[in-house]
Design an enzyme around this catalytic site. Structure first.
Site, short mmCIF file in Angstrom:
data_model
loop_
_atom_site.label_atom_id
_atom_site.label_comp_id
_atom_site.label_asym_id
_atom_site.label_seq_id
_atom_site.Cartn_x
_atom_site.Cartn_y
_atom_site.Cartn_z
N HIS A 1 0.75 -1.33 -0.20
CA HIS A 1 0.00 0.06 0.06
C HIS A 1 0.82 1.19 0.09
O HIS A 1 2.08 1.37 0.54
CB HIS A 1 -1.10 0.15 1.17
CG HIS A 1 -0.54 0.18 2.41
ND1 HIS A 1 -0.26 1.31 3.16
CD2 HIS A 1 -0.27 -0.74 3.52
CE1 HIS A 1 0.13 1.11 4.50
NE2 HIS A 1 0.19 -0.13 4.57
N ASP B 1 5.94 1.40 6.57
CA ASP B 1 4.53 0.89 6.33
C ASP B 1 3.89 2.03 5.53
O ASP B 1 3.37 2.89 5.88
CB ASP B 1 3.93 1.03 7.87
CG ASP B 1 2.40 0.36 8.08
OD1 ASP B 1 2.10 0.09 6.82
OD2 ASP B 1 2.06 0.64 9.01
N GLU C 1 -4.89 2.15 2.79
CA GLU C 1 -5.02 0.99 3.70
C GLU C 1 -5.08 1.42 5.03
O GLU C 1 -5.82 0.73 6.05
CB GLU C 1 -3.67 0.14 3.58
CG GLU C 1 -3.82 -1.04 4.14
CD GLU C 1 -2.98 -1.07 5.64
OE1 GLU C 1 -3.11 -2.19 6.13
OE2 GLU C 1 -2.70 -0.04 6.23
N GLU C 2 -4.20 2.59 5.53
CA GLU C 2 -4.23 2.81 6.97
C GLU C 2 -5.62 3.35 7.26
O GLU C 2 -5.89 3.56 8.78
CB GLU C 2 -3.26 3.88 7.09
CG GLU C 2 -1.80 3.38 6.93
CD GLU C 2 -1.31 2.54 7.92
OE1 GLU C 2 -1.96 2.18 8.65
OE2 GLU C 2 -0.02 2.01 7.49
N ASP D 1 3.55 -6.37 3.57
CA ASP D 1 3.26 -5.32 4.45
C ASP D 1 4.54 -5.40 5.52
O ASP D 1 5.27 -6.29 5.62
CB ASP D 1 2.00 -5.17 5.39
CG ASP D 1 1.44 -3.78 5.48
OD1 ASP D 1 2.17 -2.93 6.10
OD2 ASP D 1 0.20 -3.49 5.10
N HIS E 1 4.40 3.13 12.62
CA HIS E 1 3.52 4.10 13.13
C HIS E 1 4.00 5.12 14.19
O HIS E 1 3.58 5.57 14.83
CB HIS E 1 2.10 3.44 13.74
CG HIS E 1 1.28 2.93 12.68
ND1 HIS E 1 0.00 3.06 12.73
CD2 HIS E 1 1.68 2.05 11.74
CE1 HIS E 1 -0.71 2.40 11.65
NE2 HIS E 1 0.16 1.89 11.14
#
Length: 361
Positions: A68, A182, A214-215, A237, A325
């Site tokens: 992604h 990510d 995606e997030e 991922d 994150h």
């Protein structure tokens, strides 16, 4: 200083690019630049996911390899009278990693640098020092003196603010530190899978996908998979690395450098057993290292892929990554290269007979 080889240059460009959910254009352009030379055609879906097609046997099964494009970040929600910016988090954030961090606001007039404001400890009470600040109470300081000045610089509500961090090769040159692993590492895997298939006959049609959004709910994987209707789907991922102080083996087992993670279970999907067995059998046969992972508190694009149309056998293959994150995450180059190698070897085995056996057994 480490010499930047072609792979590191690609990884730097992918991670440096700015792109939160709904604003992935810059990242898509970088991915297209690198994947187009190995694709028969490159298209997009209606939301902006990139779809690169590479045909081996046009009559063979269709295989999707999906990373992604988007990263976690922020969206400006308002500008106050003094020129400070309020924001909405886009994707999952733990507020403790946000304060005093540098961000880049992408405006129609160009990039504007900001910092997420914080109070010095000197003016905090003992109790306040112990409590995390809620993200709703944070703001971004761009050095503006008024709303009008911020607007003059091009800042508007809806603009994205992205963590700022420079791609860095660590002293151990296998360790790579960057923002947005990510999931730019998933995009890189999709690129390299198509690159390696250039020299190989494969009994299928492979799609390297850079999915959007995606997030915020695995959205681009849903639309891109619906567009191509694959027979088999892989989500690539990041996963959790459990090899830092304070993380117990009950929370996360995987270690950086010990191979890609085969995700057994997460909040979005129970992995397809037949596909999982083919992947691990292939890895065992070729001595490609791998680790098992389960993530009951998170999901991947495989959660959307497997529910497309009548259902798609799917599996998430992830890279153990520290500090996801946040502004800077770390992964191991060997895990990335072994993930590419494993997926390419599995694709070589995914002829029609094998796909039918996986699907209908």
């Amino acid at each position: 200083m480490t010499k930047m080889d072609d792979t590191l240059t690609m990884l730097k460009e992918l991670t440096d690019a700015k792109g939160i959910a709904g604003n992935e254009r810059e990242v898509r352009k970088v991915m297209e630049k690198y994947i187009a030379p190995f694709a028969d055609e490159v298209t997009t879906d209606g939301l902006g996911s990139l779809i690169a097609k590479k045909a081996g046997n046009e009559d063979g099964p269709k295989i999707a390899v999906t990373g992604h494009l988007d990263e976690v970040g922020f969206m400006i929600s308002q500008i106050d009278d003094k020129g400070f910016l309020r924001f909405q988090t886009v994707g999952g954030w733990w507020s403790q990693v946000m304060l005093a961090q540098r961000v880049t606001i992408a405006t129609r007039k160009g990039d504007v640098t900001g910092v997420i404001g914080s109070k010095p400890p000197h003016i905090l009470s003992a109790d306040a020092r112990k409590k995390p600040v809620d993200s709703k109470d944070m703001f971004i300081d761009i050095g503006a003196s008024s709303r009008e000045e911020a607007e003059e610089w091009g800042v508007r509500p809806g603009d994205m603010a992205v963590p700022y961090f420079e791609f860095t090769v660590m002293n151990n040159e296998k360790m790579l530190l960057a923002k947005a692993w990510d999931n730019r590492i998933g995009c890189a895997i999709a690129i390299d899978v198509l690159r390696q298939l250039q020299e190989i006959d494969h009994p299928n049609v492979v799609y390297g996908i850079g999915a959007v959004q995606e997030e915020v709910g695995l959205r681009g994987a849903k639309t891109s998979t619906f567009q191509i209707k694959p027979d088999i789907g892989f989500a690539v991922d990041v996963g959790i690395a459990g090899d830092t102080p304070g993380v117990t083996s009950k929370e996360a087992l995987s270690k950086m450098g010990e191979g890609p993670q085969i995700v057994l279970y997460d909040a979005s999907m129970v992995s397809h057993k037949g596909l999982r067995d083919l992947v691990t059998d292939t890895a065992d046969e070729l001595n490609i290292p791998y680790q098992y992972e389960s993530m009951p508190g998170g999901g991947t694009d495989a959660g959307s892929i497997h529910l497309t149309a009548n259902g798609v056998p799917a599996l998430a293959i992830t890279i153990a990554t520290r500090y996801i994150h946040s502004h800077a995450a770390m992964l191991h180059r060997d895990d990335y290269e072994n993930a590419v190698k494993l997926i390419v070897e599995v694709i070589k085995r995914l002829d029609r007979e094998t796909v039918d056996r996986i699907t209908f057994d």
